[in-house]
Design a protein around this motif. Structure first.
Motif, PDB file in Angstrom:
ATOM      1  N   ARG A  58      -9.562  22.255  -9.236  1.00 31.60           N
ATOM      2  CA  ARG A  58     -10.748  22.394  -8.379  1.00 31.60           C
ATOM      3  C   ARG A  58     -10.468  23.424  -7.295  1.00 31.60           C
ATOM      4  O   ARG A  58      -9.451  23.347  -6.603  1.00 31.60           O
ATOM      5  N   LEU A  59     -11.395  24.354  -7.108  1.00 35.90           N
ATOM      6  CA  LEU A  59     -11.250  25.322  -6.030  1.00 35.90           C
ATOM      7  C   LEU A  59     -11.471  24.653  -4.679  1.00 35.90           C
ATOM      8  O   LEU A  59     -12.293  23.748  -4.548  1.00 35.90           O
ATOM      9  N   LEU A  60     -10.746  25.124  -3.684  1.00 31.76           N
ATOM     10  CA  LEU A  60     -10.858  24.642  -2.315  1.00 31.76           C
ATOM     11  C   LEU A  60     -11.522  25.714  -1.444  1.00 31.76           C
ATOM     12  O   LEU A  60     -11.628  26.878  -1.856  1.00 31.76           O
TER      13      LEU A  60
ATOM     14  N   ASN B 285      -1.416  29.145  -1.522  1.00 27.06           N
ATOM     15  CA  ASN B 285      -0.841  27.831  -1.824  1.00 27.06           C
ATOM     16  C   ASN B 285      -1.779  27.026  -2.707  1.00 27.06           C
ATOM     17  O   ASN B 285      -2.998  27.204  -2.676  1.00 27.06           O
ATOM     18  N   SER B 286      -1.201  26.118  -3.462  1.00 29.81           N
ATOM     19  CA  SER B 286      -1.966  25.139  -4.237  1.00 29.81           C
ATOM     20  C   SER B 286      -1.721  23.753  -3.647  1.00 29.81           C
ATOM     21  O   SER B 286      -0.617  23.459  -3.185  1.00 29.81           O
ATOM     22  N   LYS B 287      -2.736  22.943  -3.677  1.00 31.45           N
ATOM     23  CA  LYS B 287      -2.624  21.565  -3.201  1.00 31.45           C
ATOM     24  C   LYS B 287      -2.464  20.651  -4.410  1.00 31.45           C
ATOM     25  O   LYS B 287      -3.321  20.627  -5.285  1.00 31.45           O
ATOM     26  N   PRO B 288      -1.374  19.889  -4.504  1.00 26.85           N
ATOM     27  CA  PRO B 288      -1.153  19.065  -5.699  1.00 26.85           C
ATOM     28  C   PRO B 288      -2.105  17.872  -5.761  1.00 26.85           C
ATOM     29  O   PRO B 288      -2.414  17.250  -4.747  1.00 26.85           O
ATOM     30  N   PHE B 289      -2.560  17.602  -6.979  1.00 18.70           N
ATOM     31  CA  PHE B 289      -3.355  16.421  -7.257  1.00 18.70           C
ATOM     32  C   PHE B 289      -2.646  15.637  -8.347  1.00 18.70           C
ATOM     33  O   PHE B 289      -2.283  16.191  -9.380  1.00 18.70           O
TER      34      PHE B 289
ATOM     35  N   SER C 229      -2.396  29.795  -8.163  1.00 20.15           N
ATOM     36  CA  SER C 229      -2.322  30.279  -6.784  1.00 20.15           C
ATOM     37  C   SER C 229      -2.469  31.794  -6.688  1.00 20.15           C
ATOM     38  O   SER C 229      -2.421  32.348  -5.599  1.00 20.15           O
ATOM     39  N   ILE C 230      -2.678  32.469  -7.821  1.00 22.97           N
ATOM     40  CA  ILE C 230      -2.532  33.933  -7.878  1.00 22.97           C
ATOM     41  C   ILE C 230      -3.842  34.629  -8.226  1.00 22.97           C
ATOM     42  O   ILE C 230      -4.560  34.237  -9.147  1.00 22.97           O
ATOM     43  N   PHE C 231      -4.133  35.712  -7.490  1.00 25.47           N
ATOM     44  CA  PHE C 231      -5.176  36.675  -7.849  1.00 25.47           C
ATOM     45  C   PHE C 231      -4.485  37.918  -8.395  1.00 25.47           C
ATOM     46  O   PHE C 231      -3.717  38.568  -7.679  1.00 25.47           O
ATOM     47  N   TYR C 232      -4.778  38.257  -9.647  1.00 25.50           N
ATOM     48  CA  TYR C 232      -4.177  39.432 -10.268  1.00 25.50           C
ATOM     49  C   TYR C 232      -5.145  40.611 -10.250  1.00 25.50           C
ATOM     50  O   TYR C 232      -6.331  40.443 -10.599  1.00 25.50           O
ATOM     51  N   PRO C 233      -4.690  41.812  -9.915  1.00 24.14           N
ATOM     52  CA  PRO C 233      -5.539  42.986 -10.153  1.00 24.14           C
ATOM     53  C   PRO C 233      -5.794  43.112 -11.652  1.00 24.14           C
ATOM     54  O   PRO C 233      -4.873  42.951 -12.458  1.00 24.14           O
ATOM     55  N   ALA C 234      -7.031  43.416 -12.017  1.00 20.37           N
ATOM     56  CA  ALA C 234      -7.351  43.528 -13.443  1.00 20.37           C
ATOM     57  C   ALA C 234      -6.510  44.608 -14.114  1.00 20.37           C
ATOM     58  O   ALA C 234      -6.161  44.488 -15.293  1.00 20.37           O
TER      59      ALA C 234
ATOM     60  N   GLU D  87      -4.442  27.268   1.333  1.00 19.10           N
ATOM     61  CA  GLU D  87      -4.625  26.436   0.140  1.00 19.10           C
ATOM     62  C   GLU D  87      -5.915  26.845  -0.555  1.00 19.10           C
ATOM     63  O   GLU D  87      -7.007  26.761   0.026  1.00 19.10           O
ATOM     64  N   ILE D  88      -5.797  27.295  -1.803  1.00 15.28           N
ATOM     65  CA  ILE D  88      -6.966  27.823  -2.495  1.00 15.28           C
ATOM     66  C   ILE D  88      -7.439  26.949  -3.651  1.00 15.28           C
ATOM     67  O   ILE D  88      -8.574  27.093  -4.116  1.00 15.28           O
ATOM     68  N   VAL D  89      -6.587  26.028  -4.125  1.00 18.17           N
ATOM     69  CA  VAL D  89      -6.951  25.245  -5.301  1.00 18.17           C
ATOM     70  C   VAL D  89      -6.272  23.883  -5.259  1.00 18.17           C
ATOM     71  O   VAL D  89      -5.154  23.756  -4.752  1.00 18.17           O
ATOM     72  N   SER D  90      -6.955  22.875  -5.772  1.00 23.75           N
ATOM     73  CA  SER D  90      -6.366  21.570  -6.014  1.00 23.75           C
ATOM     74  C   SER D  90      -5.914  21.557  -7.469  1.00 23.75           C
ATOM     75  O   SER D  90      -6.737  21.652  -8.386  1.00 23.75           O
TER      76      SER D  90
END
Length: 239
Positions: free
Chosen positions: A89-91, A111-115, A145-150, A188-191
């Motif tokens: 899930r996106l935060l 960062n990612s938030k663990p669920f 946690s990563i945004f990649y350049p296309a 934190e960008i994602v759960s």
């Protein structure tokens, strides 16, 4: 534009909540791509009936999650690619970091938030913090946690040989590629669901090849440091 690529397979219990977590991020220009592996449950009905935003999707047999991600890369038109699991899930921080993507020669990550679903907490804290090349050689960072350049995927793809850790193999190459910078933001960008597929399966092919991947991707100096630390850990555990 950010292309969010989601791989699904019989994900009817999760995909709606995953898509709804994307809805609040209206400040960003997003492209949603779902690559389904031929689901036999109601996943496709959920995709067809979702009306909050347009989804580009296909459903056909594939060779696993990384085959699906490679297909998504081929369909994507955004300058940035983000890979999401149907049970993640996106935060709110996703929009914050997404708004900072400016340099297409930089890989941005947060960062990612663990669920947790009936599994013990992660003892290493690998979903948080900056990853130096050496830390990455030791541990896998969180893919979500990563945004990649296309443009990254003009030269790289996920290797289907690695069923569980093809993203780890990719990141080893990218962290060793002098053509890209890496920029960490403590947001934190994602759960992230810690009970997903990778938590209960072992990538034997990757384990066998890891040392060679580090040597080829990150160079001899870091490789020797990695081997020396691994030897120390083995000797310590023997005592």
């Amino acid at each position: 534009m950010i292309s969010i690529i989601i791989a699904t397979s019989n994900a009817e219990k999760d995909i709606a909540a995953c898509l709804k977590s994307i809805e609040p991020h209206t400040s960003l220009t997003l492209e949603i791509i779902v690559i389904d592996g031929g689901s036999q449950d109601e996943t496709l009905s959920v995709l067809s009936g979702f009306s909050a935003f347009k989804i580009k999707w296909i459903s056909e047999p594939d060779q696993g999650i990384y085959d699906a991600f490679n297909k998504g890369v081929a369909m994507a038109t955004g300058k940035w690619l983000y890979f999401l699991g149907s049970d993640d899930r996106l935060l709110p921080g996703f929009s914050e970091l997404g708004s900072r993507l400016v340099d297409e020669d930089t890989i941005y990550y947060g960062n990612s938030k663990p669920f947790y679903r009936d599994i013990p907490p992660d003892p290493y804290g690998l979903l948080q913090g900056e990853f130096s090349p050496y830390r990455l050689a030791k541990y896998c960072m969180n893919h979500q946690s990563i945004f990649y350049p296309a443009k990254t995927f003009e030269n790289y793809r996920y290797r289907l040989k690695y069923k569980i850790l093809a993203d780890y193999a990719l990141n080893i190459k990218l962290w060793g590629d002098a053509g890209y910078k890496r920029e960490f933001h403590p947001i934190e960008i994602v759960s992230y669901n810690m009970g997903g597929f990778s938590s209960v399966h072992e990538d034997i092919a990757f384990a066998r090849d890891k040392s060679r991947l580090i040597r080829q991707g990150m160079g001899l100096k870091l490789f020797i440091r990695y081997l020396f630390r691994r030897l120390k850990d083995r000797l310590r555990n023997r005592d």
